[in-house]
Design an enzyme around this catalytic site. Structure first.
Site, PDB file in Angstrom:
ATOM      1  N   GLY B  40      31.422 -32.619  35.406  1.00  0.00           N
ATOM      2  CA  GLY B  40      29.963 -32.595  35.478  1.00  0.00           C
ATOM      3  C   GLY B  40      29.374 -33.117  34.182  1.00  0.00           C
ATOM      4  O   GLY B  40      29.853 -32.826  33.082  1.00  0.00           O
ATOM      5  N   GLY B  42      25.771 -33.210  33.783  1.00  0.00           N
ATOM      6  CA  GLY B  42      24.367 -32.836  33.697  1.00  0.00           C
ATOM      7  C   GLY B  42      24.113 -32.336  32.279  1.00  0.00           C
ATOM      8  O   GLY B  42      24.886 -32.619  31.358  1.00  0.00           O
ATOM      9  N   ALA B  44      24.497 -29.434  30.990  1.00  0.00           N
ATOM     10  CA  ALA B  44      25.584 -28.594  30.480  1.00  0.00           C
ATOM     11  C   ALA B  44      26.807 -29.451  30.151  1.00  0.00           C
ATOM     12  O   ALA B  44      27.369 -29.359  29.059  1.00  0.00           O
ATOM     13  CB  ALA B  44      25.923 -27.512  31.498  1.00  0.00           C
ATOM     14  N   HIS B 266      11.183 -21.716  45.456  1.00  0.00           N
ATOM     15  CA  HIS B 266      10.027 -22.175  44.697  1.00  0.00           C
ATOM     16  C   HIS B 266       8.817 -22.277  45.614  1.00  0.00           C
ATOM     17  O   HIS B 266       8.913 -22.867  46.685  1.00  0.00           O
ATOM     18  CB  HIS B 266      10.338 -23.549  44.086  1.00  0.00           C
ATOM     19  CG  HIS B 266       9.451 -23.905  42.954  1.00  0.00           C
ATOM     20  ND1 HIS B 266       8.132 -24.195  43.124  1.00  0.00           N
ATOM     21  CD2 HIS B 266       9.691 -24.004  41.623  1.00  0.00           C
ATOM     22  CE1 HIS B 266       7.591 -24.461  41.933  1.00  0.00           C
ATOM     23  NE2 HIS B 266       8.517 -24.352  41.016  1.00  0.00           N
ATOM     24  N   ARG B 333       7.311 -16.681  41.019  1.00  0.00           N
ATOM     25  CA  ARG B 333       7.713 -17.528  42.136  1.00  0.00           C
ATOM     26  C   ARG B 333       8.067 -16.762  43.397  1.00  0.00           C
ATOM     27  O   ARG B 333       7.652 -17.129  44.491  1.00  0.00           O
ATOM     28  CB  ARG B 333       8.928 -18.355  41.715  1.00  0.00           C
ATOM     29  CG  ARG B 333       8.590 -19.391  40.686  1.00  0.00           C
ATOM     30  CD  ARG B 333       9.816 -20.116  40.191  1.00  0.00           C
ATOM     31  NE  ARG B 333       9.394 -21.171  39.263  1.00  0.00           N
ATOM     32  CZ  ARG B 333      10.221 -21.982  38.617  1.00  0.00           C
ATOM     33  NH1 ARG B 333      11.521 -21.857  38.777  1.00  0.00           N
ATOM     34  NH2 ARG B 333       9.761 -22.909  37.816  1.00  0.00           N
ATOM     35  N   HIS B 404      15.349 -23.694  45.496  1.00  0.00           N
ATOM     36  CA  HIS B 404      15.190 -24.478  44.280  1.00  0.00           C
ATOM     37  C   HIS B 404      16.325 -24.305  43.289  1.00  0.00           C
ATOM     38  O   HIS B 404      16.737 -25.243  42.626  1.00  0.00           O
ATOM     39  CB  HIS B 404      13.873 -24.058  43.632  1.00  0.00           C
ATOM     40  CG  HIS B 404      13.555 -24.781  42.379  1.00  0.00           C
ATOM     41  ND1 HIS B 404      13.514 -26.154  42.310  1.00  0.00           N
ATOM     42  CD2 HIS B 404      13.253 -24.335  41.132  1.00  0.00           C
ATOM     43  CE1 HIS B 404      13.200 -26.512  41.069  1.00  0.00           C
ATOM     44  NE2 HIS B 404      13.060 -25.439  40.346  1.00  0.00           N
ATOM     45  N   GLU B 428      24.122 -24.256  35.438  1.00  0.00           N
ATOM     46  CA  GLU B 428      23.749 -23.584  36.683  1.00  0.00           C
ATOM     47  C   GLU B 428      24.987 -23.116  37.454  1.00  0.00           C
ATOM     48  O   GLU B 428      24.903 -22.239  38.315  1.00  0.00           O
ATOM     49  CB  GLU B 428      22.877 -24.515  37.552  1.00  0.00           C
ATOM     50  CG  GLU B 428      22.170 -23.777  38.680  1.00  0.00           C
ATOM     51  CD  GLU B 428      21.205 -24.644  39.477  1.00  0.00           C
ATOM     52  OE1 GLU B 428      20.742 -25.679  38.951  1.00  0.00           O
ATOM     53  OE2 GLU B 428      20.901 -24.273  40.628  1.00  0.00           O
ATOM     54  N   ARG B 438      15.158 -16.560  37.840  1.00  0.00           N
ATOM     55  CA  ARG B 438      15.064 -17.360  36.610  1.00  0.00           C
ATOM     56  C   ARG B 438      13.616 -17.688  36.280  1.00  0.00           C
ATOM     57  O   ARG B 438      12.837 -18.002  37.170  1.00  0.00           O
ATOM     58  CB  ARG B 438      15.851 -18.664  36.790  1.00  0.00           C
ATOM     59  CG  ARG B 438      15.648 -19.653  35.672  1.00  0.00           C
ATOM     60  CD  ARG B 438      16.469 -20.906  35.863  1.00  0.00           C
ATOM     61  NE  ARG B 438      15.972 -21.778  36.914  1.00  0.00           N
ATOM     62  CZ  ARG B 438      14.963 -22.648  36.769  1.00  0.00           C
ATOM     63  NH1 ARG B 438      14.313 -22.728  35.625  1.00  0.00           N
ATOM     64  NH2 ARG B 438      14.594 -23.418  37.763  1.00  0.00           N
ATOM     65  N   LEU B 444      17.017 -25.542  31.870  1.00  0.00           N
ATOM     66  CA  LEU B 444      17.353 -26.626  30.942  1.00  0.00           C
ATOM     67  C   LEU B 444      17.841 -26.019  29.633  1.00  0.00           C
ATOM     68  O   LEU B 444      18.828 -26.460  29.044  1.00  0.00           O
ATOM     69  CB  LEU B 444      16.121 -27.507  30.702  1.00  0.00           C
ATOM     70  CG  LEU B 444      15.506 -28.147  31.955  1.00  0.00           C
ATOM     71  CD1 LEU B 444      14.313 -29.022  31.580  1.00  0.00           C
ATOM     72  CD2 LEU B 444      16.537 -28.974  32.699  1.00  0.00           C
TER      73      LEU B 444
HETATM   74  C1  FAD Z   1      13.190 -30.625  41.161  1.00  0.00           C
HETATM   75  C2  FAD Z   1      13.695 -29.704  40.094  1.00  0.00           C
HETATM   76  C3  FAD Z   1      12.930 -29.446  38.964  1.00  0.00           C
HETATM   77  C4  FAD Z   1      13.399 -28.600  37.968  1.00  0.00           C
HETATM   78  N1  FAD Z   1      12.605 -28.384  36.879  1.00  0.00           N
HETATM   79  C5  FAD Z   1      13.075 -27.595  35.878  1.00  0.00           C
HETATM   80  C6  FAD Z   1      12.285 -27.406  34.698  1.00  0.00           C
HETATM   81  O1  FAD Z   1      11.191 -27.935  34.561  1.00  0.00           O
HETATM   82  N2  FAD Z   1      12.794 -26.625  33.729  1.00  0.00           N
HETATM   83  C7  FAD Z   1      14.015 -26.029  33.830  1.00  0.00           C
HETATM   84  O2  FAD Z   1      14.434 -25.358  32.896  1.00  0.00           O
HETATM   85  N3  FAD Z   1      14.787 -26.209  34.938  1.00  0.00           N
HETATM   86  C8  FAD Z   1      14.341 -26.965  35.962  1.00  0.00           C
HETATM   87  N4  FAD Z   1      15.125 -27.148  37.079  1.00  0.00           N
HETATM   88  C9  FAD Z   1      16.482 -26.587  37.116  1.00  0.00           C
HETATM   89  C10 FAD Z   1      17.434 -27.443  36.291  1.00  0.00           C
HETATM   90  O3  FAD Z   1      17.105 -28.793  36.435  1.00  0.00           O
HETATM   91  C11 FAD Z   1      18.899 -27.282  36.686  1.00  0.00           C
HETATM   92  O4  FAD Z   1      19.213 -25.949  36.835  1.00  0.00           O
HETATM   93  C12 FAD Z   1      19.812 -27.844  35.603  1.00  0.00           C
HETATM   94  O5  FAD Z   1      19.426 -29.148  35.278  1.00  0.00           O
HETATM   95  C13 FAD Z   1      21.270 -27.815  36.006  1.00  0.00           C
HETATM   96  O6  FAD Z   1      22.032 -28.502  35.025  1.00  0.00           O
HETATM   97  P1  FAD Z   1      23.611 -28.489  35.082  1.00  0.00           P
HETATM   98  O7  FAD Z   1      24.066 -29.270  33.923  1.00  0.00           O
HETATM   99  O8  FAD Z   1      24.100 -27.106  35.190  1.00  0.00           O
HETATM  100  O9  FAD Z   1      24.013 -29.211  36.444  1.00  0.00           O
HETATM  101  P2  FAD Z   1      23.592 -30.612  37.104  1.00  0.00           P
HETATM  102  O10 FAD Z   1      22.576 -31.335  36.351  1.00  0.00           O
HETATM  103  O11 FAD Z   1      23.350 -30.317  38.539  1.00  0.00           O
HETATM  104  O12 FAD Z   1      24.902 -31.488  36.977  1.00  0.00           O
HETATM  105  C14 FAD Z   1      26.000 -31.314  37.789  1.00  0.00           C
HETATM  106  C15 FAD Z   1      27.046 -32.320  37.407  1.00  0.00           C
HETATM  107  O13 FAD Z   1      28.261 -31.993  38.038  1.00  0.00           O
HETATM  108  C16 FAD Z   1      28.800 -33.101  38.682  1.00  0.00           C
HETATM  109  N5  FAD Z   1      29.560 -32.588  39.814  1.00  0.00           N
HETATM  110  C17 FAD Z   1      29.185 -31.652  40.724  1.00  0.00           C
HETATM  111  N6  FAD Z   1      30.187 -31.413  41.565  1.00  0.00           N
HETATM  112  C18 FAD Z   1      31.220 -32.188  41.180  1.00  0.00           C
HETATM  113  C19 FAD Z   1      32.530 -32.373  41.651  1.00  0.00           C
HETATM  114  N7  FAD Z   1      33.006 -31.686  42.686  1.00  0.00           N
HETATM  115  N8  FAD Z   1      33.308 -33.285  41.024  1.00  0.00           N
HETATM  116  C20 FAD Z   1      32.854 -33.992  39.959  1.00  0.00           C
HETATM  117  N9  FAD Z   1      31.627 -33.827  39.461  1.00  0.00           N
HETATM  118  C21 FAD Z   1      30.826 -32.939  40.072  1.00  0.00           C
HETATM  119  C22 FAD Z   1      27.652 -33.981  39.015  1.00  0.00           C
HETATM  120  O14 FAD Z   1      28.087 -35.309  39.120  1.00  0.00           O
HETATM  121  C23 FAD Z   1      26.749 -33.745  37.817  1.00  0.00           C
HETATM  122  O15 FAD Z   1      27.135 -34.606  36.784  1.00  0.00           O
HETATM  123  C24 FAD Z   1      14.651 -27.987  38.093  1.00  0.00           C
HETATM  124  C25 FAD Z   1      15.421 -28.228  39.216  1.00  0.00           C
HETATM  125  C26 FAD Z   1      14.939 -29.058  40.227  1.00  0.00           C
HETATM  126  C27 FAD Z   1      15.756 -29.242  41.469  1.00  0.00           C
END
Ligand code: FAD
Ligand code: SF4
Ligand code: FES
EC number: 1.3.5.1
Lengths: 256, 641
Positions: B40, B42, B44, B266, B333, B404, B428, B438, B444
């Site tokens: 991943g 993202g 994180a 949401h 929310r 959400h 997440e 949350r 973020l």
């Molecule tokens: C529309 C929207 C608006 C939001 N706005 C806010 C905000 O304003 N403020 C806030 O704090 N939070 C907000 N959130 C929540 C926040 O965006 C997410 O909780 C956070 O970005 C998750 O980050 P992450 O790094 O954990 O995972 P993600 O960003 O979901 O990244 C997941 C990663 O894992 C990889 N992956 C997944 N499964 C596999 C697999 N099986 N094999 C290989 N790779 C895989 C993907 O390719 C990706 O790179 C929002 C969410 C949404 C949906």
């Protein structure tokens, strides 16, 4: 709505592709373009035909993963991403031609999916500020005038979709590359590596096989994020200044 | 097995500092002898991979998109919290900690949340140094806004694209390490299993999504940063590819799943328009600062937004303002969402489907002028118009709640390690910091806290206990067996050749989850859902139609594998929701409510994290409890009246 779709089908990178025609009878004007394709794909699967491969993820116009050349324009008739394009933009009975991005540096992977990793390699060449995690000053220790921050943000909004390349008759990646160079050239954080960055990113862009810029402005006209041509002008200046005082040139001059 | 949080002893404010001192260190020259897998990219994953690469570890990073820059984090709009107190309005690390604990309805671990609040300030500094163009004041200092009803302005933002800018910052740091050769990036690669050797996580099995090739990678530790599982509902605000597969595979290999039923719904999303709907679009929460939520007092089936003006002021029910006079439209929310549902259940919903309520800006425009509203929400109004065809300057928006965020996830200890040694979960994908609900702008923050500032310390502590350079081969039988199982699963899916598409079955699952395990849950409904999901699982494995082959780009196959895992997760969510007969945060059990219908927690029975252990195919999972001990904060019942 009923529409006729002429879609580019290509099994893989090595096979030759061709258009295939589909009659789509179940289109609602509330559908997004990609939802329209979803419905088509589900109907194809039920009929035992392989669905059309296309890239997408966020479906909110921000991840830059969706592409598609629709009726001769990247992302279709409006200045949005394909995922934000809705079927109410089209007329009942219309024929819509759907192709992948066409560019030497973006080879087709399958159907409408192309390989845009060249963009990542351009960023890897220098699209960063060299700071490690920790050991950085307080956020407010680097004051940045609002106007500058806003301008940097305008450039930073690029989603890396590649529409600019697809729109350009030379398949130039100048708009994409200049967006990052501009963002970091505008900000104080980007100053230390400013010259090196411009040189390296431009060199990588050329190495990937993207074409030259002949100032037609097609990229700006099709960019879904409104990235402006002024970025290209700035990149050219940055590049010119950088080559004048290039590390390499200096090294030679010193006789070292 | 007793779950140990490993939260350090001592005063709350000193735990993390002490822990950082007590962790074992890996000698700088030895770091290059250790390999770390990060799944991943993202917030994180990208922040973790970059930071570990900078330290000198060899990192392999994976994502399923064509570029790490496209992770779902990119879509976050509103902002990121940090206890900088730049506004001098009374914020502090302790206040951010307290708000997060309270917002999570006292179902989070104190020590983790305090650490999150502590490092929040470093995150902003880090992102600024990378060149993230946060909004600025005229004097050049960073701008803040108040978000999600918080009493202080602690949210940093970059227009309506904060997630994009933070992710591109982390992506740039990652790119630098890729260029330096410290991170090797594998895009269009999907992790399908984690491999354990001698009880420790030592690698993963991935499918190259272009060639279909199944490959193994070995390492000394594996970090799952794979995001949330909101797409179990089919329709959610998550990106289409967001999935639970990595976490679920890990769960089946021994990682406990924490609080799976905690889902955040949401309140302000664009309503569903028909069966073709593929995802739901969030309209930022900030709209509730100026928009007023209402439905007609008497049911008006099919009422359209453009006819809203025909409903006289006296015939409108501003139900949030009526029921919660002190918070009004800014209630949290879950409260806003549930009340919208009640209005629609009463038949007073609006629009074609009757599953929507109005969010009206007419008063705000009259009060402040169109220019002021446009300056604040212009891009959101445009996006709304683009999607719905309606102009929100002239008529109210229609909104409805949507899934959400998922607070549940893999159970982790204070070091972010799951119950499998050497297997970590960040962002997440873990259950950790948000309790049962949350706060806005805190996901973020958590993703970046985990990746930039927590894991570099805690994974070092683990690696220091392993022999340097003790690499293992992917030819070991453990890897071969995992590859074999993955291949068999793919072959099985391709051979079913049934009648229903993957999307169709996913949609069916979504309907079940939304109806019975969504905003409001009952014992009877959940029991019914369990049966329906078990039937759906049988149908999936006998009647799904996945065309195409295994050795090519096959998006139907990718989806099928994810949906198969979602179905199993769905059943566990229902089990968890059945077990928790209290209401807390995003989990609302109708049986546990106050006489006026508000959520009722049961602290004496449920002050614990529910961590579920997988025991075998179609076997009931075993519940383990991590008791939550509140040393500092005294839990109170939330009230927004
Ligand atoms: C529309 C929207 C608006 C939001 N706005 C806010 C905000 O304003 N403020 C806030 O704090 N939070 C907000 N959130 C929540 C926040 O965006 C997410 O909780 C956070 O970005 C998750 O980050 P992450 O790094 O954990 O995972 P993600 O960003 O979901 O990244 C997941 C990663 O894992 C990889 N992956 C997944 N499964 C596999 C697999 N099986 N094999 C290989 N790779 C895989 C993907 O390719 C990706 O790179 C929002 C969410 C949404 C949906
Ligand atoms: S400059 Fe515009 S068109 Fe080009 S990649 Fe960026 S967003 Fe897409
Ligand atoms: S799918 Fe993300 S921009 Fe279109």
């Amino acid at each position: 709505m009923k529409i006729t779709l002429k879609i580019w089908r290509q099994k893989n990178n090595t096979s030759k592709g061709a258009f295939k025609v589909y009659q789509h009878e179940h289109v609602s004007e509330d559908m997004s373009f990609l939802e329209m394709l979803d419905v088509l794909n589900n109907e194809l699967v039920v009929k035992g035909e392989e669905p059309v491969a296309f890239d997408h993820d966020c479906r909110e116009g921000i991840c830059g993963m969706c592409s598609l050349y629709i009726n001769g324009r990247p992302h279709g008739p409006q200045q949005t991403t394909t995922c934000q394009l809705h079927m109410r933009t089209f007329k009942d009975g219309e024929t819509i031609v759907v192709e992948p991005w066409r560019a030497k540096a973006f080879p087709v992977v399958k159907d409408l999916v192309v390989d845009r990793t060249a963009f990542d390699r351009i960023q890897q060449a220098g699209g960063y500020v060299s700071v490690n995690t920790g050991g950085v000053p307080d956020g407010n220790a680097i004051p940045i005038p609002k106007k500058v921050a806003d301008e940097a943000m305008d450039a930073a909004q690029c989603i890396g979709c590649g529409a600019c390349v697809a729109a350009c008759k030379n398949a130039s990646a100048m708009l994409f590359t200049s967006a990052k160079i501009s963002q970091l050239a505008l900000l104080p954080q980007g100053q230390a590596e400013r010259k090196e960055r411009a040189e390296k990113m431009v060199a990588q862009m050329d190495a990937e096989g993207f074409g030259a810029c002949t100032n037609t402005g097609a990229c700006e006209a099709e960019c879904p994020k409104g990235i402006s041509l002024t970025n290209i002008a700035r990149m050219n200046r940055e590049y010119f200044m950088a080559t004048l005082t290039s590390y390499e040139v200096q090294a030679k001059g010193d006789g070292a | 097995m007793k779950l140990e949080s490993k939260a350090p002893q001592g005063p709350l404010g000193e735990k993390w500092t002490k822990h950082k001192f007590n962790v074992k260190l890996v000698n700088p020259a030895n770091k290059r002898k250790y390999d770390v897998i990060v799944v991943g990219t993202g917030l994180a994953g990208a922040s973790a991979a970059a930071s570990l690469g900078e330290l000198g570890y060899n990192v392999k990073a994976f994502c399923f998109q064509d570029s790490p820059r496209r992770a779902h984090s990119i879509a976050a709009q509103g902002g990121i919290n940090a206890a900088k107190n730049y506004q001098n309005d009374g914020d502090s690390v302790y206040r951010l900690f307290y708000d997060t604990i309270k917002g999570g309805d006292y179902r989070a671990r104190e020590a983790n949340v305090h650490r999150l609040a502590e490092v929040s300030v470093n995150i902003i500094d880090q992102c600024v140094a990378q060149g993230v163009p946060f909004a600025r004041e005229y004097g050049g200092t960073l701008a803040n806004r108040s978000f999600g009803g918080a009493q202080v302005s602690r949210t940093f933002y970059a227009r309506g694209q904060t997630g994009q800018q933070l992710l591109l910052g982390a992506y740039s740091a990652l790119n630098r390490q890729i260029a330096n050769g410290k991170v090797k990036m594998y895009t269009r690669s999907e992790m399908l299993d984690v491999v354990l050797v001698d009880g420790k996580a030592r690698g993963i099995v991935v499918r190259n999504l272009i060639t279909g090739k199944i490959e193994s990678h070995s390492a000394h530790a594996v970090l799952l940063c794979t995001g949330g599982y909101g797409n179990v509902f089919f329709l959610s605000t998550n990106a289409k590819g967001s999935n639970v597969t990595a976490a679920w595979r890990a769960h089946k290999k021994g990682a406990f799943f924490g609080n799976p039923c905690y889902t955040q719904i949401h309140p302000t999303c664009i309503p569903v328009t028909g069966d073709h709907q593929s995802k739901l679009t969030l309209m930022s929460e900030s709209l509730r600062n100026d928009g007023r939520v209402w439905v007609p007092k008497v049911a008006k089936p099919g009422l359209r937004a453009k006819d809203a003006a025909s409903i006289a002021e006296d015939d409108r029910d501003y139900f949030l303002e009526r029921k919660y006079p002190s918070f009004g439209n800014l209630v949290p929310r879950d409260v806003a969402s549930r009340n919208a549902k009640y209005m629609c259940d009463e038949g007073r919903g609006v629009g074609q489907t009757g599953r929507a309520v109005f969010l009206d800006f007419a008063d705000a425009i009259k009060r402040d002028g169109r220019n002021v509203i446009e300056a604040k929400y212009g891009n959101l109004f445009d996006m709304y118009k683009q999607i719905t065809g309606d102009n929100p300057y002239e008529m109210p928006m229609m909104i409805y709640p949507a899934v959400h965020y998922t607070m549940g996830g893999l159970w982790v200890d204070y070091n972010l390690m799951t119950t499998v040694p050497g297997l970590y979960a960040l962002g997440e994908a873990n259950f950790s910091d948000h309790g049962a609900n949350r706060l806005g702008a805190s996901a973020l923050m958590q993703g970046l806290a985990d990746g930039y500032f927590v894991i570099p310390y805690t994974v070092g502590d683990y690696l220091a206990g392993m022999k340097a350079g003790e690499k293992i081969s992917t030819d070991l039988p453990e890897f071969k067996e995992a590859e074999k199982q993955v291949n068999e699963r793919i072959a099985r899916l391709l051979s079913i050749k049934g009648k229903k598409t993957v999307d169709h079955l996913h949609r069916d699952l979504g309907h079940i989850m939304w109806e019975y395990c969504g905003m409001s849950r009952t014992d009877a409904g959940l029991r019914k859902a369990k049966g329906l999901i078990q039937d759906l699982k049988k149908e999936f494995w006998s009647n799904v139609n996945v065309l195409g082959g295994s050795s090519e780009l096959n998006q139907e196959l990718e989806k099928a594998m994810r949906v198969a895992d979602f179905i199993e997760l769905g059943e566990l969510m229902v089990d968890d929701a059945l077990n928790r007969t209290e209401s807390c945060g995003g989990h609302f059990r109708e049986e546990s409510s106050t006489p006026d219908g508000e959520a009722q927690r049961k602290d004496d029975e449920f002050m614990y994290v529910a961590a579920w252990q997988y025991t075998g195919e179609d076997q009931p999972e075993v519940l383990h409890k991590e008791e939550l001990i509140y040393e500092t904060v005294k839990p109170t019942q939330r009230s927004y009246k």
